[in-house]
Write an enzyme that holds these catalytic residues in place. Structure first.
Site, PDB file in Angstrom:
ATOM      1  CE  LYS A  93       5.854   0.882  -3.579  1.00 37.69           C
ATOM      2  NZ  LYS A  93       5.848   0.120  -4.843  1.00 37.69           N
TER       3      LYS A  93
HETATM    4  O1  LIG Z   1       1.209  -0.647  -0.860  1.00 41.46           O
HETATM    5  C1  LIG Z   1       1.634  -1.088  -1.910  1.00 41.46           C
HETATM    6  C2  LIG Z   1       2.264  -0.296  -2.853  1.00 41.46           C
HETATM    7  C3  LIG Z   1       2.665  -0.859  -4.028  1.00 41.46           C
HETATM    8  N1  LIG Z   1       2.462  -2.169  -4.282  1.00 41.46           N
HETATM    9  C4  LIG Z   1       2.899  -2.687  -5.594  1.00 41.46           C
HETATM   10  O2  LIG Z   1       1.747  -3.128  -6.325  1.00 41.46           O
HETATM   11  C5  LIG Z   1       2.042  -4.347  -6.992  1.00 41.46           C
HETATM   12  C6  LIG Z   1       1.218  -5.462  -6.405  1.00 41.46           C
HETATM   13  O3  LIG Z   1       1.512  -6.685  -7.048  1.00 41.46           O
HETATM   14  P1  LIG Z   1       0.628  -8.016  -6.857  1.00 41.46           P
HETATM   15  O4  LIG Z   1       1.343  -9.022  -7.679  1.00 41.46           O
HETATM   16  O5  LIG Z   1      -0.754  -7.721  -7.369  1.00 41.46           O
HETATM   17  O6  LIG Z   1       0.619  -8.346  -5.412  1.00 41.46           O
HETATM   18  C7  LIG Z   1       3.543  -4.546  -6.845  1.00 41.46           C
HETATM   19  O7  LIG Z   1       4.199  -3.878  -7.892  1.00 41.46           O
HETATM   20  C8  LIG Z   1       3.840  -3.878  -5.530  1.00 41.46           C
HETATM   21  O8  LIG Z   1       5.164  -3.434  -5.421  1.00 41.46           O
HETATM   22  C9  LIG Z   1       1.839  -2.952  -3.359  1.00 41.46           C
HETATM   23  O9  LIG Z   1       1.632  -4.174  -3.555  1.00 41.46           O
HETATM   24  N2  LIG Z   1       1.436  -2.377  -2.192  1.00 41.46           N
END
Ligand SMILES: O=c1ccn([C@@H]2O[C@H](COP(=O)(O)O)[C@@H](O)[C@H]2O)c(=O)[nH]1
Length: 265
Positions: A93
């Site tokens: 990001k």
């Molecule tokens: O909108 C967003 C952008 C980034 N993320 C990132 O994706 C993963 C989600 O992890 P989970 O464990 O599957 O929930 C994580 O790295 C977030 O920082 C997001 O969730 N939403």
């Protein structure tokens, strides 16, 4: 070949749009790995061995690697994933003023794609956009509960801010290397944004631990079959508590998600 061509080929090869999130939280990795030189790398290596057949991409989140050993772990992880033929999207990001963001963009010497934040405008992400062979996923409508605080604000034109971001990204996509981040937790927004930008591939986080809509993620996340649906904790910590067999559980979770998503492709 550009990032999205490579991703297209990878998706075809493994018949999967699953992005495996390598969020190697040191507080959650099995205890027996903690005495290794680089515990996060030791963890990721076994996760990659167990999941690569189901992975269209790996998505390490930079937050879990931002310390001295972390960066070494990340470098090893990226090289290992590449050795298995899997592209790596760094969820960092990033974006900043010119000289800083130019420096940030050097991370693309290692990773194949990155997430960036559009809030500071085009110049703040230009060095990433200029890397024609690399993928740039721009935050559009994020999956977190507060994602609507700013992203859904109505502009004077009546459109929500996230729609303006999507429209700008269509313009900024001069090299065919731009995608959007749109969360699976907002299926209506996913649908609207897909209607607005039919050609941009999405990275769709939020299925799994965040409870997002897997069917909408696939139906609206893919452009011409290309896009990624990410799960991080739901895969890599599927075997939490089963110390020795954590990798097997992760492999099964990745396969399960692939099969589920493929029902909707
Ligand atoms: O909108 C967003 C952008 C980034 N993320 C990132 O994706 C993963 C989600 O992890 P989970 O464990 O599957 O929930 C994580 O790295 C977030 O920082 C997001 O969730 N939403």
């Amino acid at each position: 070949m550009g990032f999205f061509d490579d991703l297209h080929d990878r998706i075809e090869k493994v018949n999967s749009v699953v992005s495996v999130g390598l969020d190697a939280d040191i507080d959650r990795i099995p205890e027996h790995l903690l005495d290794k030189d680089l515990p996060r790398w030791a963890f990721n290596r076994r996760i990659i061995d167990a999941t690569h057949e189901h992975a269209a991409a790996y998505k390490p989140n930079a937050a879990f690697y931002e310390d001295a050993d972390g960066w070494r772990s990340l470098r090893e992880t990226i090289a290992y994933a590449h050795g298995k033929g899997v592209p790596v999207l760094l969820d960092a990001k990033r974006a900043d003023i010119g000289n800083t963001t130019r420096k940030y963009s050097e991370i693309l010497d290692y990773a194949d794609a990155i997430t960036v934040n559009p809030y500071m405008g085009r110049d703040s992400i230009q060095p990433f956009l200029d890397r024609e062979d690399k993928g740039v996923f721009v935050l559009c409508r994020t999956s977190n509960p507060g994602g609507s605080d700013l992203q859904s604000l109505e502009l004077a034109s009546g459109e929500p801010l996230y729609e303006r971001v999507a429209a700008l990204c269509d313009l900024w996509n001069e090299h065919g290397n731009v995608g959007l981040v749109v969360g699976a937790t907002g299926p209506d927004e996913l649908e609207h944004i897909r209607e607005q930008v039919p050609d941009l591939p999405f990275l769709v986080p939020g299925v799994g631990a965040q409870g997002g809509d897997a069917e909408a993620a696939v139906e609206f996340g893919l452009a011409d079959g290309v896009g990624l649906v990410n799960s991080s904790r739901g895969i890599i910590f599927a075997g939490e508590g089963q110390d020795e067999h954590f990798d097997k559980a992760a492999g099964q979770a990745a396969k399960r998600l692939k099969t589920r998503l493929n029902q909707f492709r």
